[in-house]
Design a protein around this motif. Structure first.
Motif, PDB file in Angstrom:
ATOM      1  N   GLN A   1       5.459   9.997  -7.279  1.00 44.18           N
ATOM      2  CA  GLN A   1       6.432   9.990  -8.181  1.00 44.18           C
ATOM      3  C   GLN A   1       6.242  10.048  -9.800  1.00 44.18           C
ATOM      4  OE1 GLN A   1       9.038   6.555  -6.949  1.00 44.18           O
ATOM      5  NE2 GLN A   1      10.255   7.833  -5.653  1.00 44.18           N
ATOM      6  N   LYS A   2       5.093   9.274  -9.956  1.00 45.30           N
ATOM      7  CA  LYS A   2       4.693   9.422 -11.617  1.00 45.30           C
ATOM      8  C   LYS A   2       3.758  10.938 -11.456  1.00 45.30           C
ATOM      9  CE  LYS A   2       0.956   7.685 -14.580  1.00 45.30           C
ATOM     10  NZ  LYS A   2      -0.517   6.820 -14.441  1.00 45.30           N
ATOM     11  N   ASN A   3       3.210  11.227 -10.425  1.00 45.53           N
ATOM     12  CA  ASN A   3       2.422  12.748 -10.514  1.00 45.53           C
ATOM     13  C   ASN A   3       3.333  13.653 -10.501  1.00 45.53           C
ATOM     14  OD1 ASN A   3      -0.070  11.373 -10.521  1.00 45.53           O
ATOM     15  ND2 ASN A   3      -0.390  11.817  -8.444  1.00 45.53           N
ATOM     16  N   ALA A   4       4.651  13.627  -9.841  1.00 49.46           N
ATOM     17  CA  ALA A   4       5.575  14.625  -9.963  1.00 49.46           C
ATOM     18  C   ALA A   4       6.421  14.684 -11.372  1.00 49.46           C
ATOM     19  CB  ALA A   4       6.688  13.992  -8.926  1.00 49.46           C
ATOM     20  N   ARG A   5       6.568  13.646 -11.988  1.00 45.26           N
ATOM     21  CA  ARG A   5       7.264  13.476 -13.477  1.00 45.26           C
ATOM     22  C   ARG A   5       6.230  14.189 -14.474  1.00 45.26           C
ATOM     23  NH1 ARG A   5       8.924   8.321 -11.767  1.00 45.26           N
ATOM     24  NH2 ARG A   5       7.038   7.545 -12.927  1.00 45.26           N
ATOM     25  N   GLU A   6       4.783  13.883 -14.408  1.00 43.80           N
ATOM     26  CA  GLU A   6       3.874  14.574 -15.076  1.00 43.80           C
ATOM     27  C   GLU A   6       3.392  15.952 -15.054  1.00 43.80           C
ATOM     28  OE1 GLU A   6       0.557  11.921 -14.769  1.00 43.80           O
ATOM     29  OE2 GLU A   6       1.428  10.397 -15.702  1.00 43.80           O
ATOM     30  N   ASN A   7       3.740  16.315 -13.778  1.00 43.30           N
ATOM     31  CA  ASN A   7       3.413  17.806 -13.370  1.00 43.30           C
ATOM     32  C   ASN A   7       4.915  18.393 -12.961  1.00 43.30           C
ATOM     33  OD1 ASN A   7       0.567  17.710 -13.794  1.00 43.30           O
ATOM     34  ND2 ASN A   7       0.753  16.091 -12.192  1.00 43.30           N
ATOM     35  N   LEU A   8       5.777  18.393 -13.734  1.00 47.80           N
ATOM     36  CA  LEU A   8       7.057  18.955 -13.251  1.00 47.80           C
ATOM     37  C   LEU A   8       7.091  20.499 -12.822  1.00 47.80           C
ATOM     38  CD1 LEU A   8       9.412  17.777 -16.239  1.00 47.80           C
ATOM     39  CD2 LEU A   8       9.229  16.908 -13.713  1.00 47.80           C
ATOM     40  N   GLY A   9       6.177  21.358 -13.470  1.00 48.40           N
ATOM     41  CA  GLY A   9       6.232  22.446 -12.849  1.00 48.40           C
ATOM     42  C   GLY A   9       5.733  22.864 -11.555  1.00 48.40           C
ATOM     43  N   LEU A  10       5.022  22.093 -11.014  1.00 50.35           N
ATOM     44  CA  LEU A  10       4.482  21.905  -9.507  1.00 50.35           C
ATOM     45  C   LEU A  10       5.570  21.797  -8.681  1.00 50.35           C
ATOM     46  CD1 LEU A  10       1.172  20.061  -9.959  1.00 50.35           C
ATOM     47  CD2 LEU A  10       1.349  22.625 -10.092  1.00 50.35           C
TER      48      LEU A  10
ATOM     49  N   ILE B   1       3.983   5.625  -2.891  1.00 52.31           N
ATOM     50  CA  ILE B   1       5.119   6.290  -3.243  1.00 52.31           C
ATOM     51  C   ILE B   1       5.148   6.358  -4.834  1.00 52.31           C
ATOM     52  CG2 ILE B   1       7.595   6.251  -3.349  1.00 52.31           C
ATOM     53  CD1 ILE B   1       7.408   4.898  -0.501  1.00 52.31           C
ATOM     54  N   LEU B   2       4.915   5.423  -5.430  1.00 49.52           N
ATOM     55  CA  LEU B   2       4.959   5.466  -7.111  1.00 49.52           C
ATOM     56  C   LEU B   2       3.913   6.316  -7.489  1.00 49.52           C
ATOM     57  CD1 LEU B   2       5.407   1.380  -7.538  1.00 49.52           C
ATOM     58  CD2 LEU B   2       7.371   3.281  -7.843  1.00 49.52           C
ATOM     59  N   THR B   3       2.882   6.461  -7.044  1.00 47.24           N
ATOM     60  CA  THR B   3       1.786   7.390  -7.410  1.00 47.24           C
ATOM     61  C   THR B   3       2.280   8.817  -7.228  1.00 47.24           C
ATOM     62  OG1 THR B   3      -0.187   5.829  -7.156  1.00 47.24           O
ATOM     63  CG2 THR B   3      -0.342   8.358  -7.374  1.00 47.24           C
TER      64      THR B   3
ATOM     65  N   LYS C   1       0.950  -1.168   0.192  1.00 48.27           N
ATOM     66  CA  LYS C   1       0.081  -0.086   0.034  1.00 48.27           C
ATOM     67  C   LYS C   1       0.735   1.185  -0.047  1.00 48.27           C
ATOM     68  CE  LYS C   1      -4.103   1.603   2.580  1.00 48.27           C
ATOM     69  NZ  LYS C   1      -5.173   1.553   3.325  1.00 48.27           N
ATOM     70  N   ILE C   2       2.069   1.242   0.895  1.00 49.96           N
ATOM     71  CA  ILE C   2       2.895   2.511   0.810  1.00 49.96           C
ATOM     72  C   ILE C   2       3.606   2.537  -0.549  1.00 49.96           C
ATOM     73  CG2 ILE C   2       4.766   3.365   2.095  1.00 49.96           C
ATOM     74  CD1 ILE C   2       3.570   2.102   4.575  1.00 49.96           C
TER      75      ILE C   2
END
Length: 103
Positions: free
Chosen positions: A90-99, A86-88, A81-82
């Protein structure tokens, strides 16, 4: 069911690492499980029992990641679950770099 012991390297750096919101979510995951948990860093351990102390500890760690050790009957389930969380992140961070840009 037998007692299980598993560990996870938890990132602390920006861009998918630990934020206040993620630290609270991690604490809640652990609190709702039947597992004991602690952080291990440079040969010392920190038990995860109270939210304010956990947040203070995480903010004091000067490394890119910290080892989270889970101990209990549901340790592998909680680990998955953890890891998914974490993977979600990291994926969101890659997709939304400007944030996640700093400086």
């Amino acid at each position: 069911m037998a007692k299980q012991i598993v560990s996870i390297k938890v990132p602390l750096t920006p861009g998918g690492g630990m934020t206040l919101k993620r630290a609270i979510r991690l604490f809640e995951f652990i609190r709702k499980s039947r597992c004991k948990a602690y952080f291990s860093n440079d040969g010392s351990t920190f038990p995860i029992e109270k939210l304010p102390q956990t947040i203070t500890y995480l903010s004091s760690v000067q490394k890119k990641e910290v080892l989270l050790v889970l101990e209990g009957e549901e340790a592998q389930l909680l680990q998955q679950k953890i890891m998914d969380s974490i993977l979600t992140a990291q994926k969101n961070a890659r997709e939304n770099l400007g944030l996640y840009r700093h400086g």
